[in-house]
Scaffold this motif. Structure first.
Motif, PDB file in Angstrom:
ATOM      1  N   GLU A  53      56.109   7.067 -37.648  1.00  0.00           N
ATOM      2  CA  GLU A  53      55.654   7.001 -36.265  1.00  0.00           C
ATOM      3  C   GLU A  53      55.368   8.405 -35.753  1.00  0.00           C
ATOM      4  OE1 GLU A  53      57.919   5.938 -32.253  1.00  0.00           O
ATOM      5  OE2 GLU A  53      57.342   4.112 -33.345  1.00  0.00           O
ATOM      6  N   GLY A  54      54.179   8.590 -35.220  1.00  0.00           N
ATOM      7  CA  GLY A  54      53.808   9.889 -34.689  1.00  0.00           C
ATOM      8  C   GLY A  54      52.401   9.842 -34.138  1.00  0.00           C
ATOM      9  N   VAL A  55      52.072  10.810 -33.295  1.00  0.00           N
ATOM     10  CA  VAL A  55      50.737  10.850 -32.691  1.00  0.00           C
ATOM     11  C   VAL A  55      49.715  11.202 -33.763  1.00  0.00           C
ATOM     12  CG1 VAL A  55      51.653  11.464 -30.434  1.00  0.00           C
ATOM     13  CG2 VAL A  55      51.007  13.271 -32.034  1.00  0.00           C
ATOM     14  N   PRO A  56      48.438  10.911 -33.533  1.00  0.00           N
ATOM     15  CA  PRO A  56      47.407  11.203 -34.545  1.00  0.00           C
ATOM     16  C   PRO A  56      47.306  12.698 -34.850  1.00  0.00           C
ATOM     17  CG  PRO A  56      46.570   9.666 -32.887  1.00  0.00           C
ATOM     18  CD  PRO A  56      47.890  10.163 -32.384  1.00  0.00           C
ATOM     19  N   GLU A 121      48.068   2.383 -38.855  1.00  0.00           N
ATOM     20  CA  GLU A 121      48.148   1.690 -37.562  1.00  0.00           C
ATOM     21  C   GLU A 121      48.415   0.203 -37.760  1.00  0.00           C
ATOM     22  OE1 GLU A 121      45.880   3.839 -34.159  1.00  0.00           O
ATOM     23  OE2 GLU A 121      44.411   3.454 -35.733  1.00  0.00           O
ATOM     24  N   THR A 160      51.914   3.371 -40.720  1.00  0.00           N
ATOM     25  CA  THR A 160      51.943   4.271 -39.573  1.00  0.00           C
ATOM     26  C   THR A 160      51.702   3.479 -38.296  1.00  0.00           C
ATOM     27  OG1 THR A 160      49.563   4.788 -39.486  1.00  0.00           O
ATOM     28  CG2 THR A 160      50.917   6.046 -41.041  1.00  0.00           C
ATOM     29  N   ASN A 162      51.094   4.462 -33.900  1.00  0.00           N
ATOM     30  CA  ASN A 162      50.941   5.461 -32.851  1.00  0.00           C
ATOM     31  C   ASN A 162      51.816   5.056 -31.670  1.00  0.00           C
ATOM     32  OD1 ASN A 162      50.102   7.161 -30.812  1.00  0.00           O
ATOM     33  ND2 ASN A 162      47.915   6.803 -31.110  1.00  0.00           N
ATOM     34  N   LEU A 164      51.838   6.226 -28.696  1.00  0.00           N
ATOM     35  CA  LEU A 164      51.239   6.469 -27.387  1.00  0.00           C
ATOM     36  C   LEU A 164      50.295   5.355 -26.959  1.00  0.00           C
ATOM     37  CD1 LEU A 164      50.425  10.298 -27.653  1.00  0.00           C
ATOM     38  CD2 LEU A 164      52.464   9.195 -26.709  1.00  0.00           C
ATOM     39  N   GLU A 165      49.389   4.975 -27.832  1.00  0.00           N
ATOM     40  CA  GLU A 165      48.362   3.992 -27.490  1.00  0.00           C
ATOM     41  C   GLU A 165      48.856   2.598 -27.850  1.00  0.00           C
ATOM     42  OE1 GLU A 165      45.777   2.209 -25.894  1.00  0.00           O
ATOM     43  OE2 GLU A 165      45.196   4.321 -25.907  1.00  0.00           O
ATOM     44  N   PHE A 188      55.826  17.103 -33.838  1.00  0.00           N
ATOM     45  CA  PHE A 188      54.698  18.023 -33.706  1.00  0.00           C
ATOM     46  C   PHE A 188      55.089  19.347 -34.357  1.00  0.00           C
ATOM     47  CE2 PHE A 188      51.428  20.583 -31.648  1.00  0.00           C
ATOM     48  CZ  PHE A 188      50.363  19.694 -31.634  1.00  0.00           C
TER      49      PHE A 188
END
Length: 337
Positions: A53-56, A121, A160, A162, A164-165, A188
């Motif tokens: 899990e993590g932002v793109p 995703e 994976t 995301n 956030l979205e 990050f």
């Protein structure tokens, strides 16, 4: 095959050397993220799957592709979307005509038939498609038109999502989350790591990693790690950690009773022990200790502990609940000892 003590120690020494080789080769592409790399490698050897899990843009896809390259293993990437169908994953029967003019159905394999599979995703696919992946992850087989097809050798899924979205997504049900050995949170990069990333990616071609371990060797390492002994006391400690995630159990902390709806399944205890055994080998020991269990507790339990409404409303972190649990049970075990 039964090994003598000296042979067993020699094999475990080779285990550590090969694990370090994998670390080094993956590190040629991946900057930092050492806990994530180690978690992925440990899960693969243990025979489990990983949810990242993590932002793109944090290198999740690159990590999976690099892993397949250093393993000499077939790799496939599946981009999950709402219109993806189960047949797009597992394959389907197609009508083919033979040289004699006769027609027959032939199974056309889908992208799941690989050693390393990136499910990108995963929470964007519908439950129907997610369930097709669930069978493959748990049974190492897929069923098409009533016929079961085995997924041979190493079968390692890295999925994976995301954080956030969330619009247009289908959250994974508890039963599917439980099939993942670990859930790893990809952080990050630091400023220094960003500088290294820029140097590597904007100043010329990157050197490809070397192939250092075969997929068959991974299966041998898996068998070897499972032979590591674990004392009854350490096994009970792992069980107590899992039972403590259930609000109705006497080992539960105040935080668990207040914020948790449902705790880990027995798979959580299995995952703790399997990963701890590999951790013991990497630390140069031939037995499991409590620190081995603590070091993997967050990655193994964070997706198996479900918050209740109060916990979600107050934004309670599952990792904080696990921290509290480790502290309380650690104190109780120390006092009992």
């Amino acid at each position: 095959m039964q090994l003598s003590e000296d042979e067993f120690r020699s094999e475990l020494s080779k285990f550590r050397d090969e694990f370090q080789l994998l670390r080094t080769e993956v590190g040629k592409r991946i900057v930092g993220q050492q806990p994530i790399v180690d978690g992925v490698l440990i899960s693969m050897i243990a025979g489990g799957h990983v949810l990242l899990e993590g932002v793109p843009g944090l290198g999740k896809t690159l990590l999976v592709r690099t892993l397949s390259e250093v393993l000499e293993a077939p790799f496939s990437r599946i981009q999950f979307t709402p219109d993806l169908m189960p047949a797009d994953l597992i394959g389907t029967n197609i009508l083919v005509e033979g040289d004699d003019g006769k027609k027959a159905f032939e199974f056309q394999r889908g992208p799941l038939f690989a050693n390393v599979v990136l499910a990108d995703e995963i929470n964007r696919a519908t439950p129907k498609t997610q369930s097709a992946l669930l069978e493959a992850m748990q049974e190492h087989s897929v069923t098409v038109a009533g016929t079961s097809h085995q997924l041979e050798g190493v079968f390692f899924v890295l999925a994976t999502q995301n954080p956030l979205e969330m619009e247009g997504t289908y959250p994974l049900p508890e039963a599917q989350l439980d099939r993942f050995l670990m859930k790893l949170l990809v952080p990050f990069p630091t400023t220094e790591e960003m500088e290294t990333i820029m140097d590597r990616t904007t100043a010329g071609e990157q050197k490809p990693p070397d192939k250092v371990v075969s997929a068959d060797r991974v299966l041998q390492l898996r068998d070897l790690s499972r032979r590591i002994p674990i004392a009854d006391e350490i096994r009970r400690y792992a069980i107590l950690l899992v039972m403590g995630t259930h609000p109705e159990h006497e080992a539960a902390t105040d935080m668990v009773r207040q914020f948790v709806r449902y705790g880990s399944s027995p798979r959580g205890a299995q995952a703790l022990i399997l990963c701890a055994k590999i951790g013991a080998v990497l630390d140069g020991r031939f037995h499991v200790c409590k620190d081995d269990l603590r070091s993997v507790a967050h990655a193994v339990l964070r997706h198996r502990v479900m918050l209740n409404f109060e916990g979600q409303a107050e934004g309670v972190s599952v990792d904080a609940i696990i921290d509290d649990l480790l502290e309380k049970i650690g104190q109780e075990v120390a006092m009992a000892g």
